[in-house]
Write a protein that holds these residues in place. Structure first.
Motif, PDB file in Angstrom:
ATOM      1  N   LEU A   1     101.904   8.215  90.909  1.00 19.40           N
ATOM      2  CA  LEU A   1     101.743   6.947  90.430  1.00 19.40           C
ATOM      3  C   LEU A   1     103.218   6.592  89.661  1.00 19.40           C
ATOM      4  O   LEU A   1     103.072   5.559  89.294  1.00 19.40           O
ATOM      5  CB  LEU A   1     100.372   6.964  89.546  1.00 19.40           C
ATOM      6  N   CYS A   2     104.113   7.621  89.556  1.00 19.78           N
ATOM      7  CA  CYS A   2     105.120   7.068  88.832  1.00 19.78           C
ATOM      8  C   CYS A   2     104.771   6.962  87.377  1.00 19.78           C
ATOM      9  O   CYS A   2     105.274   5.903  86.807  1.00 19.78           O
ATOM     10  CB  CYS A   2     105.955   6.215  89.386  1.00 19.78           C
ATOM     11  N   VAL A   3     103.881   7.545  86.517  1.00 21.05           N
ATOM     12  CA  VAL A   3     103.450   7.126  85.307  1.00 21.05           C
ATOM     13  C   VAL A   3     103.482   8.412  84.376  1.00 21.05           C
ATOM     14  O   VAL A   3     103.712   9.554  84.717  1.00 21.05           O
ATOM     15  CB  VAL A   3     101.909   6.462  85.170  1.00 21.05           C
ATOM     16  N   ASP A   4     103.761   8.157  83.066  1.00 17.25           N
ATOM     17  CA  ASP A   4     103.746   9.223  82.046  1.00 17.25           C
ATOM     18  C   ASP A   4     102.426   9.524  81.370  1.00 17.25           C
ATOM     19  O   ASP A   4     101.573   8.581  81.267  1.00 17.25           O
ATOM     20  CB  ASP A   4     104.683   8.604  80.845  1.00 17.25           C
ATOM     21  N   GLY A   5     102.256  10.885  81.494  1.00 18.99           N
ATOM     22  CA  GLY A   5     100.792  11.182  80.978  1.00 18.99           C
ATOM     23  C   GLY A   5     100.575  10.661  79.437  1.00 18.99           C
ATOM     24  O   GLY A   5      99.653  10.827  78.990  1.00 18.99           O
TER      25      GLY A   5
ATOM     26  N   PHE B   1      85.957  21.618  89.140  1.00 17.95           N
ATOM     27  CA  PHE B   1      87.286  22.667  89.637  1.00 17.95           C
ATOM     28  C   PHE B   1      88.248  21.589  90.253  1.00 17.95           C
ATOM     29  O   PHE B   1      87.558  20.703  91.164  1.00 17.95           O
ATOM     30  CB  PHE B   1      86.691  23.479  90.634  1.00 17.95           C
ATOM     31  N   PHE B   2      89.563  21.419  90.358  1.00 19.96           N
ATOM     32  CA  PHE B   2      90.236  20.649  90.993  1.00 19.96           C
ATOM     33  C   PHE B   2      91.061  21.358  92.314  1.00 19.96           C
ATOM     34  O   PHE B   2      91.645  22.346  91.978  1.00 19.96           O
ATOM     35  CB  PHE B   2      91.447  20.071  90.161  1.00 19.96           C
ATOM     36  N   ALA B   3      90.868  20.953  93.495  1.00 13.02           N
ATOM     37  CA  ALA B   3      91.239  21.695  94.626  1.00 13.02           C
ATOM     38  C   ALA B   3      92.454  20.778  95.180  1.00 13.02           C
ATOM     39  O   ALA B   3      92.186  19.690  95.537  1.00 13.02           O
ATOM     40  CB  ALA B   3      90.207  21.648  95.445  1.00 13.02           C
ATOM     41  N   GLU B   4      93.629  21.481  95.350  1.00  7.61           N
ATOM     42  CA  GLU B   4      94.666  20.619  96.174  1.00  7.61           C
ATOM     43  C   GLU B   4      94.381  20.400  97.386  1.00  7.61           C
ATOM     44  O   GLU B   4      94.997  19.611  98.013  1.00  7.61           O
ATOM     45  CB  GLU B   4      96.184  21.420  95.604  1.00  7.61           C
ATOM     46  N   ASN B   5      93.993  21.576  98.031  1.00  8.00           N
ATOM     47  CA  ASN B   5      93.746  21.394  99.380  1.00  8.00           C
ATOM     48  C   ASN B   5      92.296  21.820  99.847  1.00  8.00           C
ATOM     49  O   ASN B   5      91.549  22.367  99.009  1.00  8.00           O
ATOM     50  CB  ASN B   5      94.866  21.996 100.271  1.00  8.00           C
ATOM     51  N   ALA B   6      92.022  21.658 101.173  1.00  2.00           N
ATOM     52  CA  ALA B   6      90.627  22.341 101.646  1.00  2.00           C
ATOM     53  C   ALA B   6      90.602  23.591 101.330  1.00  2.00           C
ATOM     54  O   ALA B   6      89.333  24.100 100.786  1.00  2.00           O
ATOM     55  CB  ALA B   6      90.746  21.721 103.371  1.00  2.00           C
TER      56      ALA B   6
ATOM     57  N   GLN C   1      93.261  21.945  87.033  1.00  2.00           N
ATOM     58  CA  GLN C   1      93.301  20.485  86.310  1.00  2.00           C
ATOM     59  C   GLN C   1      94.582  20.127  86.052  1.00  2.00           C
ATOM     60  O   GLN C   1      95.047  18.772  86.687  1.00  2.00           O
ATOM     61  CB  GLN C   1      92.422  20.344  85.465  1.00  2.00           C
ATOM     62  N   ALA C   2      95.402  20.937  85.387  1.00  2.00           N
ATOM     63  CA  ALA C   2      96.713  20.382  84.893  1.00  2.00           C
ATOM     64  C   ALA C   2      97.810  19.946  85.985  1.00  2.00           C
ATOM     65  O   ALA C   2      98.185  18.904  85.898  1.00  2.00           O
ATOM     66  CB  ALA C   2      97.342  21.539  83.850  1.00  2.00           C
ATOM     67  N   LYS C   3      97.672  20.778  86.831  1.00  2.00           N
ATOM     68  CA  LYS C   3      98.757  20.562  87.987  1.00  2.00           C
ATOM     69  C   LYS C   3      98.183  19.314  88.875  1.00  2.00           C
ATOM     70  O   LYS C   3      98.942  18.575  89.117  1.00  2.00           O
ATOM     71  CB  LYS C   3      98.745  21.839  88.691  1.00  2.00           C
TER      72      LYS C   3
ATOM     73  N   LEU D   1      89.952  10.724  86.057  1.00  2.65           N
ATOM     74  CA  LEU D   1      89.553  12.202  86.291  1.00  2.65           C
ATOM     75  C   LEU D   1      89.407  13.010  85.180  1.00  2.65           C
ATOM     76  O   LEU D   1      88.525  13.588  85.048  1.00  2.65           O
ATOM     77  CB  LEU D   1      90.369  12.582  87.217  1.00  2.65           C
ATOM     78  N   GLU D   2      90.329  12.569  84.128  1.00  4.76           N
ATOM     79  CA  GLU D   2      90.160  13.622  82.898  1.00  4.76           C
ATOM     80  C   GLU D   2      88.939  13.255  82.069  1.00  4.76           C
ATOM     81  O   GLU D   2      88.147  14.248  81.664  1.00  4.76           O
ATOM     82  CB  GLU D   2      91.544  13.194  82.298  1.00  4.76           C
TER      83      GLU D   2
END
Lengths: 252, 478
Positions: free
Chosen positions: A17-21, B84-89, A6-8, B69-70
């Motif tokens: 989006l060029c925004v700050d968390g 689960f967050f998936a960056e790719n396929a 999630q974090a990444k 999403l959070e």
């Protein structure tokens, strides 16, 4: 599977989006009813009997388009008679035994149709299995799969499209409106509302009153199951119920 | 693993054009849904302008995607669901496979999801020895036939009822019939057994709701309700952009989605799902997993000129109106998404050079924009992709498609700035074209790099005198 990424992932979105968390969360979620929704809520609650009947007739019209059968009845007893008749007339889709599955719901229980149905050799089961945990669930699936009629109530019904709105709750299982070949819903005239704008205004209000409102889920049902996947020819009863009946109790 | 055949656009398009069955089916589809959708927009109480409002709702969601999403995942986790967050396929498929193995799943039932086509889920499960049964009737038909969907919403439109009859008699061992009702019944029976025995249900997500923490799934057949209610494990796949902030946003979005997808006022079934079966309930899966997928979407998000593409809700309305899709069919696009949406999304997700033919093949007629329920300016982005192909763009890693062409246009732009040079070029082309003009006074084949212009049509030779000269002459006469 502790690293759920999630974090990444969210960080990548913020970079894109060029925004700050740490920026303030913009005002994007529902807080309280605004002027417009207050007017809508007032309109719904003060709607006269004759206006509600007008909505019902509108619903009967819109139901035709989706092959949905809306039947006004005067009293709950009338509804039970009709449902018993229906259960006697219709043939089961899978096998020869007739079985009906019902919501454990005040309005449905008040119909008191179990005994009469059983007398006519139709078995009756209720959908709630509160103390049985997983095995209750498995048994409910098994029993609903061979039931030819499922009887539910609904939270609302939308006149514009003939859509039933069913919140999932203990006793109000979604399987009942899904697995049996015929779905019968019984509602009161007061549950008929005009359109989706009214529905979401009501849901918003309920959400602010009790935050867990639709936590367990919610289903909209507009007519019987259908498909047009073979040469765009409309066929009813793809996977869900082949027929849907809504009995609307119009008396007080 | 993932099926990308965008390079074969021309070849597959020709096949589609020469397929009489497909031509008939596409024409019928476009008449029924294309026109039906336009009519349905007109009948909206708020008028077709409601599409603009939907666009604003979608853009607002995209611009606050991190918060949404959070919120969604917090809510789902609070009910005991897994996110689960998936960056790719690969990451998404791997997670799904691990989950399936953990539960010793042998059979999974799947409700229609183009995203799972995008990530190649079926192929990966098959390789791992897990059967994935498609349960949407159209998807089921093409899975039995060993093919891929040719339309986002109507995946089997390229098959006739006799083909389906033959297929079913062979695979389902039923007597041959061409009656759609009997065929549907046979599939209903076969798939019901699978629904009741599957260890896992797989679905996509139409438009999640952040504030309540639900995904939503929409169908007409009821197969998605089955897949998400009966098996013990439900795993849902969601493109990261398929979310909105408020519950009431769904009012406009679902009404437009239903109209765009199938000219309906409301789809048959809409389900809100937000976790596993709660305590005290007798319904729903023991485990609920949501896989949120990027797979190239943040790159689209980062480019403000393409960002609006993330508003798309994959209804397929643009396919039902597009004159190009209406002739070549969905297989030509060689990707999960076809038609105008595919012509923009495929290059952005798979490489602009690689999928260049898709955006070059569209006509820029603008019909897709009128049909889009969320008013996405697809023609603008098609044009933008073409300009990237002409000029190159390091940000998108696009190389110039044709440096010769670019050079020629450079020279041409110098010529047209000078009257004398322009006149010289005109007389040169006038003389030159005489060599190639046929009997009917048309040019039917040009040499070298010019041949592209005459490959599929004849050209008129340049007029003997330029317009300006003719004009001057006629003025003298007066």
């Amino acid at each position: 599977m502790n690293d759920n990424g999630q974090a990444k992932f969210i960080d990548n979105i913020r970079k894109a989006l060029c925004v700050d968390g740490n920026r303030a969360c913009p005002d994007i979620f529902y807080r309280k009813p605004d002027q417009e929704s207050m007017i809508i809520l007032e309109r719904i609650s003060s709607r006269s009997h004759s206006l509600r009947l007008q909505l019902l007739y509108k619903m009967i019209d819109s139901a035709k388009i989706v092959n949905l059968d809306v039947r006004p009845v005067q009293t709950l007893t009338d509804a039970s008679h009709e449902i018993i008749k229906l259960a006697c007339e219709k043939k089961p889709e899978w096998g020869d035994e007739k079985s009906v599955v019902l919501w454990k719901h005040p309005l449905i229980e008040e119909m008191n149709i179990e005994e009469i149905l059983r007398e006519r050799k139709i078995s009756v089961i209720f959908s709630n299995r509160p103390d049985e945990g997983k095995t209750g669930r498995d048994r409910l699936i098994k029993e609903s799969a061979v039931s030819f009629i499922g009887i539910t109530s609904a939270d609302y019904c939308i006149a514009e499209t003939g859509t039933l709105v069913l919140k999932t709750a203990p006793g109000n299982e979604r399987i009942v409106s899904l697995l049996p070949s015929i779905h019968v819903a019984v509602i009161k005239l007061g549950q008929v509302i005009a359109d989706f704008n009214e529905l979401y205004t009501l849901l918003d209000k309920e959400l602010s009153d009790s935050p867990e409102g639709i936590d367990a889920g919610m289903t909209f049902i507009t007519g019987p199951s259908k498909t047009a996947d073979i040469e765009a020819t409309m066929v009813h009863g793809a996977h869900g119920p082949r027929e849907v009946y809504i009995y609307v109790i119009t008396g007080d | 693993m993932i099926r990308i055949n965008t390079e074969k656009y021309r070849e597959e398009a020709i096949k589609g054009i020469n397929d009489p069955v497909l031509q008939k089916a596409l024409a019928a589809l476009q008449v029924r849904f294309g026109r039906g959708t336009a009519e349905a927009y007109r009948k909206l109480p708020e008028g077709p302008g409601l599409r603009r409002k939907a666009h604003e709702i979608r853009m607002k969601a995209i611009e606050n995607l991190d918060f949404l999403l959070e919120r969604l995942s917090d809510k789902i986790r609070s009910r005991g669901g897994h996110v689960f967050f998936a960056e790719n396929a690969d990451a998404a498929v791997k997670y799904a496979l691990e989950t399936a193995r953990k539960h010793n799943v042998k059979l999974a039932v799947k409700g229609k999801s183009m995203l799972t086509e995008e990530i190649g889920l079926n192929e990966a499960f098959a390789a791992a020895g897990i059967e994935v049964a498609e349960t949407d009737l159209g998807e089921y038909i093409i899975q039995l036939a060993g093919e891929h969907p040719s339309h986002i919403i109507a995946p089997a439109i390229h098959k006739t009822r006799s083909e389906i009859g033959l297929l079913f008699s062979e695979k389902l061992k039923i007597p041959f019939t061409t009656d759609p009702e009997t065929l549907t019944k046979a599939a209903r029976k076969a798939l019901r057994e699978k629904f009741l025995s599957a260890g896992m249900g797989i679905s996509g997500c139409n438009i999640a709701c952040a504030e309540t923490g639900h995904i939503t799934v929409v169908s007409n057949e009821g197969n998605i309700r089955m897949s998400t209610t009966l098996p013990k494990v439900h795993i849902a796949f969601m493109g990261m952009e398929r979310i909105t902030a408020r519950l009431s946003d769904h009012d406009i979005l679902f009404r437009l989605l239903s109209r765009g997808a199938a000219a309906q006022n409301m789809a048959g079934y809409v389900s809100y799902l937000g976790g596993p079966r709660p305590a005290g309930h007798s319904d729903g899966p023991d485990e609920f997993h949501l896989v949120i997928i990027d797979n190239g979407r943040t790159k689209i998000l980062a480019d403000e000129e393409f960002r609006e593409m993330l508003c798309c809700i994959r209804c397929g309305a643009c396919l039902n109106i597009c004159p190009v899709y209406g002739k070549i069919g969905g297989h030509a696009y060689g990707y999960a998404y076809s038609g105008p949406v595919g012509a923009v999304v495929a290059p952005l997700l798979t490489g602009i050079n690689r999928a260049k033919d898709l955006c070059l093949g569209e006509t820029l007629c603008g019909a897709c924009r009128e049909a889009c329920p969320v008013d996405i300016d697809l023609p603008r982005m098609l044009l933008l992709l073409r300009s990237k192909l002409a000029d190159g763009d390091s940000k998108w890693n696009v190389g110039r498609e044709n440096t010769g062409e670019k050079m020629l246009y450079g020279i041409w732009s110098e010529i047209v700035k000078r009257r004398w040079a322009y006149e010289a070029a005109l007389s040169f082309s006038r003389e030159g074209s005489k060599l190639f003009t046929g009997k009917e006074g048309m040019i039917s084949s040009l040499p070298f790099f010019l041949k592209g212009w005459t490959e599929s049509r004849d050209m008129k030779p340049p007029a003997r005198e330029s317009f300006i000269k003719q004009w001057k002459k006629s003025k003298k006469k007066v």
